[in-house]
Design a protein around this motif. Sequence first.
Motif, PDB file in Angstrom:
ATOM      1  N   ILE A   3     -41.716  -1.693  47.667  1.00 56.35           N
ATOM      2  CA  ILE A   3     -40.668  -2.062  48.610  1.00 56.35           C
ATOM      3  C   ILE A   3     -40.163  -3.453  48.239  1.00 56.35           C
ATOM      4  O   ILE A   3     -40.928  -4.412  48.228  1.00 56.35           O
ATOM      5  CB  ILE A   3     -41.180  -2.050  50.064  1.00 56.35           C
ATOM      6  CG1 ILE A   3     -41.668  -0.656  50.444  1.00 56.35           C
ATOM      7  CG2 ILE A   3     -40.087  -2.522  51.012  1.00 56.35           C
ATOM      8  CD1 ILE A   3     -42.285  -0.573  51.808  1.00 56.35           C
ATOM      9  N   ASN A   4     -38.868  -3.552  47.920  1.00 51.18           N
ATOM     10  CA  ASN A   4     -38.221  -4.822  47.580  1.00 51.18           C
ATOM     11  C   ASN A   4     -37.283  -5.200  48.713  1.00 51.18           C
ATOM     12  O   ASN A   4     -36.381  -4.437  49.051  1.00 51.18           O
ATOM     13  CB  ASN A   4     -37.416  -4.705  46.284  1.00 51.18           C
ATOM     14  CG  ASN A   4     -38.291  -4.321  45.120  1.00 51.18           C
ATOM     15  OD1 ASN A   4     -39.407  -4.790  44.993  1.00 51.18           O
ATOM     16  ND2 ASN A   4     -37.778  -3.450  44.268  1.00 51.18           N
ATOM     17  N   ALA A  18     -42.559  -8.439  57.023  1.00 49.15           N
ATOM     18  CA  ALA A  18     -43.660  -7.608  57.536  1.00 49.15           C
ATOM     19  C   ALA A  18     -43.133  -6.481  58.410  1.00 49.15           C
ATOM     20  O   ALA A  18     -43.618  -5.338  58.331  1.00 49.15           O
ATOM     21  CB  ALA A  18     -44.637  -8.477  58.323  1.00 49.15           C
ATOM     22  N   TYR A  19     -42.131  -6.770  59.248  1.00 50.65           N
ATOM     23  CA  TYR A  19     -41.563  -5.754  60.128  1.00 50.65           C
ATOM     24  C   TYR A  19     -40.891  -4.648  59.326  1.00 50.65           C
ATOM     25  O   TYR A  19     -41.096  -3.458  59.591  1.00 50.65           O
ATOM     26  CB  TYR A  19     -40.555  -6.407  61.083  1.00 50.65           C
ATOM     27  CG  TYR A  19     -40.043  -5.478  62.139  1.00 50.65           C
ATOM     28  CD1 TYR A  19     -40.823  -5.155  63.248  1.00 50.65           C
ATOM     29  CD2 TYR A  19     -38.776  -4.917  62.044  1.00 50.65           C
ATOM     30  CE1 TYR A  19     -40.352  -4.305  64.222  1.00 50.65           C
ATOM     31  CE2 TYR A  19     -38.300  -4.065  63.015  1.00 50.65           C
ATOM     32  CZ  TYR A  19     -39.089  -3.766  64.102  1.00 50.65           C
ATOM     33  OH  TYR A  19     -38.624  -2.903  65.069  1.00 50.65           O
ATOM     34  N   ALA A  20     -40.096  -5.040  58.335  1.00 47.61           N
ATOM     35  CA  ALA A  20     -39.406  -4.040  57.514  1.00 47.61           C
ATOM     36  C   ALA A  20     -40.407  -3.211  56.714  1.00 47.61           C
ATOM     37  O   ALA A  20     -40.253  -1.986  56.607  1.00 47.61           O
ATOM     38  CB  ALA A  20     -38.422  -4.729  56.573  1.00 47.61           C
ATOM     39  N   THR A  21     -41.414  -3.836  56.167  1.00 47.06           N
ATOM     40  CA  THR A  21     -42.426  -3.109  55.401  1.00 47.06           C
ATOM     41  C   THR A  21     -43.170  -2.111  56.278  1.00 47.06           C
ATOM     42  O   THR A  21     -43.400  -0.966  55.876  1.00 47.06           O
ATOM     43  CB  THR A  21     -43.428  -4.103  54.771  1.00 47.06           C
ATOM     44  OG1 THR A  21     -42.706  -5.025  53.970  1.00 47.06           O
ATOM     45  CG2 THR A  21     -44.448  -3.382  53.920  1.00 47.06           C
ATOM     46  N   ALA A  74     -33.079  -4.571  65.160  1.00 42.35           N
ATOM     47  CA  ALA A  74     -32.450  -3.295  65.512  1.00 42.35           C
ATOM     48  C   ALA A  74     -31.828  -2.646  64.279  1.00 42.35           C
ATOM     49  O   ALA A  74     -31.874  -1.421  64.124  1.00 42.35           O
ATOM     50  CB  ALA A  74     -31.403  -3.500  66.593  1.00 42.35           C
ATOM     51  N   SER A  75     -31.255  -3.465  63.394  1.00 41.49           N
ATOM     52  CA  SER A  75     -30.687  -2.934  62.152  1.00 41.49           C
ATOM     53  C   SER A  75     -31.772  -2.328  61.269  1.00 41.49           C
ATOM     54  O   SER A  75     -31.578  -1.277  60.666  1.00 41.49           O
ATOM     55  CB  SER A  75     -29.957  -4.031  61.384  1.00 41.49           C
ATOM     56  OG  SER A  75     -28.858  -4.501  62.104  1.00 41.49           O
ATOM     57  N   ILE A  76     -32.912  -2.988  61.201  1.00 44.75           N
ATOM     58  CA  ILE A  76     -34.027  -2.462  60.404  1.00 44.75           C
ATOM     59  C   ILE A  76     -34.541  -1.160  61.003  1.00 44.75           C
ATOM     60  O   ILE A  76     -34.839  -0.208  60.280  1.00 44.75           O
ATOM     61  CB  ILE A  76     -35.144  -3.514  60.284  1.00 44.75           C
ATOM     62  CG1 ILE A  76     -34.657  -4.711  59.450  1.00 44.75           C
ATOM     63  CG2 ILE A  76     -36.406  -2.911  59.667  1.00 44.75           C
ATOM     64  CD1 ILE A  76     -35.583  -5.893  59.458  1.00 44.75           C
TER      65      ILE A  76
END
Length: 108
Positions: A3-4, A18-21, A74-76
């Motif tokens: 994941i980049n 961390a949230y996106a991962t 919210a976008s993530i």
Amino acid sequence: MQINITGHHIEVTPALRAYATEKLQRIARHFDHVISIDVILKVEKNQKLAEGKINAAGTPNALFAQEASEDMYASIDGLSDKLDKLVRRHKDRIRGHHASAAKRASNA
């Protein structure tokens, strides 16, 4: 799965990373052949944009989705939902439902 996460006009904090991962890890549960996920977080005017591209085995083109909201988290969330839906649709397409229908017809 790699994941980049990169940012344009925004600093990607450890909390955002961390949230996106964490949100993108569930894609690996639905489809094992994901090679990499590239996420770009952007800020344009008052919109927070999240774009994602998945490179998976068996796909000639990358799977792409984007989401815009007034909040980056919210976008993530929206991006992970869209990418998850794309991966599930791709998995259903390569599964080959037509072969099972022909097998059922020959048994009847």
